[in-house]
Scaffold this active site. Structure first.
Site, short mmCIF file in Angstrom:
data_model
loop_
_atom_site.label_atom_id
_atom_site.label_comp_id
_atom_site.label_asym_id
_atom_site.label_seq_id
_atom_site.Cartn_x
_atom_site.Cartn_y
_atom_site.Cartn_z
N ARG A 52 3.89 -20.85 -25.35
CA ARG A 52 5.45 -20.41 -25.68
C ARG A 52 5.95 -20.78 -26.88
O ARG A 52 6.67 -20.16 -27.41
CB ARG A 52 6.20 -21.41 -24.44
N LYS A 151 12.67 -20.77 -27.63
CA LYS A 151 13.25 -22.19 -27.40
C LYS A 151 13.53 -22.77 -29.01
O LYS A 151 12.53 -23.38 -29.52
CB LYS A 151 12.03 -23.11 -26.75
N GLU A 184 21.14 -21.22 -15.75
CA GLU A 184 20.28 -22.33 -15.76
C GLU A 184 21.12 -23.42 -16.44
O GLU A 184 22.17 -23.23 -16.68
CB GLU A 184 19.05 -22.17 -16.75
N1 PXG Z 1 15.99 -24.40 -19.73
C1 PXG Z 1 16.23 -24.57 -21.08
C2 PXG Z 1 17.58 -24.07 -21.68
C3 PXG Z 1 15.33 -25.75 -21.48
O1 PXG Z 1 15.75 -26.21 -22.80
C4 PXG Z 1 14.13 -25.71 -19.59
C5 PXG Z 1 15.22 -24.86 -19.11
C6 PXG Z 1 12.97 -26.36 -18.58
O2 PXG Z 1 11.83 -25.74 -19.19
P1 PXG Z 1 10.46 -26.47 -18.93
O3 PXG Z 1 9.25 -25.68 -19.66
O4 PXG Z 1 10.65 -27.80 -19.70
O5 PXG Z 1 10.04 -26.67 -17.55
C7 PXG Z 1 14.56 -26.25 -20.82
C8 PXG Z 1 13.28 -27.32 -21.35
C9 PXG Z 1 15.11 -32.66 -23.96
C10 PXG Z 1 14.33 -31.46 -23.17
O6 PXG Z 1 14.59 -33.37 -24.61
C11 PXG Z 1 14.57 -30.32 -23.17
C12 PXG Z 1 13.68 -29.35 -22.29
C13 PXG Z 1 12.42 -29.78 -22.17
C14 PXG Z 1 11.97 -31.16 -22.36
C15 PXG Z 1 12.96 -31.86 -23.10
O7 PXG Z 1 16.33 -32.36 -23.85
N2 PXG Z 1 14.23 -28.01 -22.19
#
Ligand code: PXG
Length: 290
Positions: A52, A151, A184
């Site tokens: 990703r 991301k 989301e």
């Molecule tokens: N939506 C958004 C907008 C994200 O930023 C997810 C969904 C979940 O994705 P994953 O692949 O993690 O299941 C994310 C993930 C943080 C932090 O430090 C943010 C994320 C992941 C890990 C840490 O705020 N975002």
């Protein structure tokens, strides 16, 4: 020994780990990142996170000097060096240092940073009792302008939503698309359970395709639960049997209230608790060992 942070192939102590103020990641949010976790010395879904990251980078025409294999080795190397059993890994690639203009061609070398740290979980009580969230007015970025599947280091859209939630006395915000469909949360995907089906919004609406989301869909499928990626509305959330969020940081967290409305029984639902249990098992067995 203090934490050591990887920057472009070298390790630095925390207070010496610095990037240039001319880095376009700092000046413009021009870069991409991943948040990864390890459990008992197993990196969870490392390949998926690295894939990703490279896809996000490709989406903004940012080339990474390391191959995916070298990047995976660098992540594992940082975890070993820091001797962390359970870690949160922040992998960042920025456009690098340039001048005070947007032009990415001015940035000759992308910066690669790997921060490995211990993790701060939400209080355990929230996983037992469930989270209260609130819907917010700021829509998720429209995918035609900035696709949430990238991301990127530009998280202001999510931060604005988070501020709206906090200002209303809530910890987490539920965001909608510009058309008004459920998208989301600020760092988590959303799921509902309705009539024994597991439903989550499709990625084409403009959400991040979460890696935890994919794991949960896989687990549910194996349990014989019908899994649907469907456009859902605020009404579908209010009338759901169960609701939960997924993300690398939060893992799976039950939602029991949305806009002060009770969802389902007002307690974490059976299907949610079962998925949480199976997810925990998966994190203890499935991963890249170090
Ligand atoms: N939506 C958004 C907008 C994200 O930023 C997810 C969904 C979940 O994705 P994953 O692949 O993690 O299941 C994310 C993930 C943080 C932090 O430090 C943010 C994320 C992941 C890990 C840490 O705020 N975002």
């Amino acid at each position: 020994m203090g934490l050591k942070i990887y920057i472009n192939g070298e390790y630095f102590k925390k207070h010496q780990a610095k990037v240039s103020v001319f880095d376009h990641g700092f000046l413009y949010g021009d870069g991409v990142f991943e948040g990864i976790r390890s459990y008992d010395r197993l990196v969870f879904k490392l390949k998926e996170h690295i894939d990703r990251l490279y896809e996000s980078a490709h989406g903004i025409m940012l080339s990474i000097s390391l191959t995916k294999e070298e990047m995976a080795k660098a992540v594992v190397g940082a975890l070993k060096l820091n001797n962390l059993d359970n870690a949160y890994i922040r992998l960042i690639v920025t456009r690098g240092a340039g001048d005070l203009g947007l032009d990415p061609r001015k940035c000759k070398n992308a910066s690669i940073v790997i921060i490995t740290d211990s993790i701060k979980l939400y209080p355990e009580s929230l996983y037992k009792e469930g989270l209260s969230i609130i819907t917010v007015p700021t829509p998720r970025n429209i995918p035609e302008a900035l696709n949430p599947q990238i991301k990127s280091l530009n998280y202001l859209n999510n931060i604005l939503a988070k501020i709206e939630a906090i200002n209303s006395g809530c910890e987490e915000a539920l965001m909608f698309t510009a058309q008004g469909y459920v998208a989301e949360c600020t760092g988590d995907n959303i799921f509902i359970i309705k009539d024994n089906s597991l439903i989550t919004p499709p990625a084409y609406l403009g959400i991040l395709k979460g890696i935890t989301r994919a794991s949960v869909m896989g687990i549910a499928g194996k349990q014989g639960i019908t899994v649907k990626e469907e456009v859902i509305t605020r009404h579908n959330i209010y009338t759901a049997d169960e609701c939960f969020l997924t993300g690398t940081a939060a893992e799976i967290i039950p939602v029991i209230r949305v806009d002060k409305r009770i969802i389902g029984t007002g307690k974490p639902g059976k299907a949610t608790l079962n998925l949480m249990k199976e997810f925990r098992k998966l994190t203890k067995t499935d991963g890249v060992k170090y």
